[in-house]
Design a protein around this motif. Structure first.
Motif, PDB file in Angstrom:
ATOM      1  N   VAL A 244       4.825 -26.008 -32.237  1.00  0.00           N
ATOM      2  CA  VAL A 244       3.624 -25.446 -32.880  1.00  0.00           C
ATOM      3  C   VAL A 244       4.024 -24.563 -34.066  1.00  0.00           C
ATOM      4  O   VAL A 244       3.379 -24.586 -35.119  1.00  0.00           O
ATOM      5  CB  VAL A 244       2.793 -24.646 -31.853  1.00  0.00           C
ATOM      6  CG1 VAL A 244       1.689 -23.863 -32.546  1.00  0.00           C
ATOM      7  CG2 VAL A 244       2.196 -25.593 -30.816  1.00  0.00           C
ATOM      8  N   LYS A 245       5.102 -23.815 -33.895  1.00  0.00           N
ATOM      9  CA  LYS A 245       5.573 -22.930 -34.955  1.00  0.00           C
ATOM     10  C   LYS A 245       6.082 -23.724 -36.168  1.00  0.00           C
ATOM     11  O   LYS A 245       5.855 -23.349 -37.314  1.00  0.00           O
ATOM     12  CB  LYS A 245       6.698 -22.053 -34.412  1.00  0.00           C
ATOM     13  CG  LYS A 245       7.145 -20.924 -35.335  1.00  0.00           C
ATOM     14  CD  LYS A 245       8.375 -20.205 -34.781  1.00  0.00           C
ATOM     15  CE  LYS A 245       8.134 -19.681 -33.389  1.00  0.00           C
ATOM     16  NZ  LYS A 245       9.344 -18.973 -32.840  1.00  0.00           N
ATOM     17  N   LYS A 246       6.751 -24.846 -35.910  1.00  0.00           N
ATOM     18  CA  LYS A 246       7.377 -25.629 -36.990  1.00  0.00           C
ATOM     19  C   LYS A 246       6.460 -26.712 -37.546  1.00  0.00           C
ATOM     20  O   LYS A 246       6.750 -27.274 -38.616  1.00  0.00           O
ATOM     21  CB  LYS A 246       8.667 -26.277 -36.475  1.00  0.00           C
ATOM     22  CG  LYS A 246       9.757 -25.265 -36.152  1.00  0.00           C
ATOM     23  CD  LYS A 246      10.973 -25.926 -35.515  1.00  0.00           C
ATOM     24  CE  LYS A 246      12.056 -24.899 -35.218  1.00  0.00           C
ATOM     25  NZ  LYS A 246      13.207 -25.492 -34.488  1.00  0.00           N
ATOM     26  N   ARG A 247       5.374 -27.015 -36.856  1.00  0.00           N
ATOM     27  CA  ARG A 247       4.527 -28.133 -37.255  1.00  0.00           C
ATOM     28  C   ARG A 247       4.017 -28.054 -38.693  1.00  0.00           C
ATOM     29  O   ARG A 247       4.047 -29.066 -39.421  1.00  0.00           O
ATOM     30  CB  ARG A 247       3.339 -28.280 -36.283  1.00  0.00           C
ATOM     31  CG  ARG A 247       2.628 -29.614 -36.430  1.00  0.00           C
ATOM     32  CD  ARG A 247       1.372 -29.712 -35.595  1.00  0.00           C
ATOM     33  NE  ARG A 247       0.849 -31.053 -35.584  1.00  0.00           N
ATOM     34  CZ  ARG A 247       0.258 -31.654 -36.617  1.00  0.00           C
ATOM     35  NH1 ARG A 247       0.110 -30.986 -37.763  1.00  0.00           N
ATOM     36  NH2 ARG A 247      -0.181 -32.895 -36.531  1.00  0.00           N
ATOM     37  N   PRO A 248       3.527 -26.894 -39.171  1.00  0.00           N
ATOM     38  CA  PRO A 248       3.026 -26.839 -40.559  1.00  0.00           C
ATOM     39  C   PRO A 248       4.092 -27.236 -41.588  1.00  0.00           C
ATOM     40  O   PRO A 248       3.778 -27.933 -42.559  1.00  0.00           O
ATOM     41  CB  PRO A 248       2.606 -25.377 -40.717  1.00  0.00           C
ATOM     42  CG  PRO A 248       2.295 -24.926 -39.339  1.00  0.00           C
ATOM     43  CD  PRO A 248       3.286 -25.619 -38.464  1.00  0.00           C
ATOM     44  N   GLU A 249       5.327 -26.816 -41.367  1.00  0.00           N
ATOM     45  CA  GLU A 249       6.405 -27.155 -42.301  1.00  0.00           C
ATOM     46  C   GLU A 249       6.716 -28.642 -42.258  1.00  0.00           C
ATOM     47  O   GLU A 249       6.959 -29.274 -43.293  1.00  0.00           O
ATOM     48  CB  GLU A 249       7.653 -26.349 -41.957  1.00  0.00           C
ATOM     49  CG  GLU A 249       8.810 -26.532 -42.927  1.00  0.00           C
ATOM     50  CD  GLU A 249       8.516 -26.042 -44.339  1.00  0.00           C
ATOM     51  OE1 GLU A 249       9.123 -26.567 -45.292  1.00  0.00           O
ATOM     52  OE2 GLU A 249       7.657 -25.159 -44.494  1.00  0.00           O
ATOM     53  N   ILE A 250       6.694 -29.220 -41.055  1.00  0.00           N
ATOM     54  CA  ILE A 250       6.946 -30.661 -40.921  1.00  0.00           C
ATOM     55  C   ILE A 250       5.833 -31.450 -41.619  1.00  0.00           C
ATOM     56  O   ILE A 250       6.095 -32.424 -42.347  1.00  0.00           O
ATOM     57  CB  ILE A 250       7.024 -31.065 -39.431  1.00  0.00           C
ATOM     58  CG1 ILE A 250       8.174 -30.328 -38.747  1.00  0.00           C
ATOM     59  CG2 ILE A 250       7.192 -32.575 -39.293  1.00  0.00           C
ATOM     60  CD1 ILE A 250       8.186 -30.473 -37.233  1.00  0.00           C
ATOM     61  N   GLU A 251       4.593 -31.031 -41.387  1.00  0.00           N
ATOM     62  CA  GLU A 251       3.449 -31.708 -42.006  1.00  0.00           C
ATOM     63  C   GLU A 251       3.543 -31.636 -43.531  1.00  0.00           C
ATOM     64  O   GLU A 251       3.235 -32.606 -44.233  1.00  0.00           O
ATOM     65  CB  GLU A 251       2.158 -31.054 -41.518  1.00  0.00           C
ATOM     66  CG  GLU A 251       0.913 -31.869 -41.813  1.00  0.00           C
ATOM     67  CD  GLU A 251      -0.288 -31.352 -41.050  1.00  0.00           C
ATOM     68  OE1 GLU A 251      -1.193 -32.165 -40.788  1.00  0.00           O
ATOM     69  OE2 GLU A 251      -0.329 -30.155 -40.714  1.00  0.00           O
ATOM     70  N   LYS A 252       4.011 -30.510 -44.026  1.00  0.00           N
ATOM     71  CA  LYS A 252       4.172 -30.331 -45.471  1.00  0.00           C
ATOM     72  C   LYS A 252       5.235 -31.291 -46.011  1.00  0.00           C
ATOM     73  O   LYS A 252       5.062 -31.895 -47.077  1.00  0.00           O
ATOM     74  CB  LYS A 252       4.570 -28.879 -45.757  1.00  0.00           C
ATOM     75  CG  LYS A 252       4.655 -28.529 -47.235  1.00  0.00           C
ATOM     76  CD  LYS A 252       5.001 -27.040 -47.396  1.00  0.00           C
ATOM     77  CE  LYS A 252       5.175 -26.677 -48.868  1.00  0.00           C
ATOM     78  NZ  LYS A 252       5.549 -25.240 -49.006  1.00  0.00           N
ATOM     79  N   CYS A 253       6.336 -31.453 -45.280  1.00  0.00           N
ATOM     80  CA  CYS A 253       7.396 -32.387 -45.688  1.00  0.00           C
ATOM     81  C   CYS A 253       6.863 -33.816 -45.756  1.00  0.00           C
ATOM     82  O   CYS A 253       7.172 -34.568 -46.699  1.00  0.00           O
ATOM     83  CB  CYS A 253       8.569 -32.323 -44.705  1.00  0.00           C
ATOM     84  SG  CYS A 253       9.561 -30.840 -44.805  1.00  0.00           S
TER      85      CYS A 253
END
Length: 332
Positions: free
Chosen positions: A221-230
């Motif tokens: 959940v913490k890393k999801r926004p960064e992954i989605e951005k990539c």
């Protein structure tokens, strides 16, 4: 009553039965002075205690023999299946404990999962890589009329996921069919669905999600926004690295070698049947170019292997949901 409450209740009942039996024996005194009726009463109580003890032990520790009985043909692959597939003989003391109860195995069976034992070493104690699996199983499949191991290794014959990556060692529960709603989804969306499934399983049990899962979910959940951005910016290598290295990924997906091991174990041990005969499972392994590796279409022509960027999706590309036991390396 959930499984934890049930085990606690059964344990308390067993303690009471044992205490009552001890008291009855003390009151009886010398066995030689008892009547036949008194002896029969004690023997019945002893048998009831032994039966209750066996039942309780099965809730805590399930033997491979009992697990085979529960899961049934085509859904249990233990040490005998590994020996037949890879020529690996297990000493009984080297077989790791099955970490699921009788109740949990029955639930897994009803969900369409198989219980499978894997090993990280071949019969000579060397790492069991995909390359080693091909060397061992090629002749075996040819002799039994089951075709080839892999269709072609041209593009990945020097890739680490083929030459160096090892199979894990220990028991796993693996779906025989795709987890629902994981086709036509990119890797991130599939991960969302995996987490949803974990939450559903423990909500049905009416118990909290185990800490190792909850920690992995919180990390995702913490890393999801960064992954989605990539993914949105088509930074495919970064997205694949993030996704492949997530704890939730390594816990719930096969790597390439594990997927190939499962394919071969089923193919060798179940007549006229295999898994992933017309579909591809998306694994946690990456190619040197940064793609996430899939394997499938595992018919007689041999399994196909492809690499996909994290934003890819397809109607035949999905997830086999995995739950793992403790990883125990087999002695060399």
């Amino acid at each position: 009553m959930n499984i934890c409450s049930s085990v606690k209740h059964q344990y308390e009942s067993l303690k009471t039965m044992k205490q009552e039996f001890v008291v009855a024996c003390e009151k009886a005194g010398n066995v030689d002075t008892l009547t036949n009726q008194q002896l029969e009463t004690l023997q019945r109580r002893k048998l009831a205690l032994e039966t209750a003890t066996t039942s309780f032990k099965e809730k805590i520790v399930v033997s491979p023999e009992r697990a085979k009985e529960i899961m049934g043909v085509g859904s249990y692959f233990g040490p005998e299946a590994l020996a037949k597939t890879f020529g690996v003989d297990f000493d009984k003391k080297d077989i790791s404990r099955i970490p699921w109860s009788t109740h949990e195995l029955k639930e897994a069976r009803d969900r369409g999962e198989m219980l499978i034992l894997r090993t990280d070493k071949d019969k000579d104690g060397k790492p069991l890589t995909a390359e080693a699996m091909v060397e061992h199983c090629t002749l075996l499949l040819e002799q039994t009329g089951k075709g080839k191991v892999l269709a072609s290794v041209d593009w990945y014959k020097n890739e680490p996921f083929y030459t160096k990556e090892k199979c894990s060692s220990g028991w796993a529960l693996v779906g025989k069919e795709f987890l629902s709603k994981t086709t036509n989804q990119n890797y991130l969306q599939q991960t969302d669905r995996i987490i949803q499934e974990i939450e559903i399983i423990y909500a049905k049990k009416k118990i909290p999600c185990p800490k190792h899962y909850q920690d992995a979910i919180d990390d995702f959940v913490k890393k999801r926004p960064e992954i989605e951005k990539c993914i949105k910016n088509e930074k495919w290598s970064d997205a694949s690295t993030f996704l492949a290295e997530l704890d939730i990924t390594t816990m719930t997906r096969q790597n390439f070698v594990e997927a190939l091991s499962d394919i071969l174990t089923v193919k060798v041990n179940v007549p006229d049947h295999s898994i992933l005969e017309t579909t591809y499972v998306w694994t946690s392994s990456r190619s040197s170019s940064g793609d996430l590796v899939s394997v499938g279409d595992a018919d007689g022509s041999g399994a196909g292997v492809n690499g996909w960027d994290a934003g890819s999706q397809g109607s035949s590309l999905g997830v086999l949901f995995v739950r793992r036991g403790p990883v125990v390396s087999r002695p060399s």
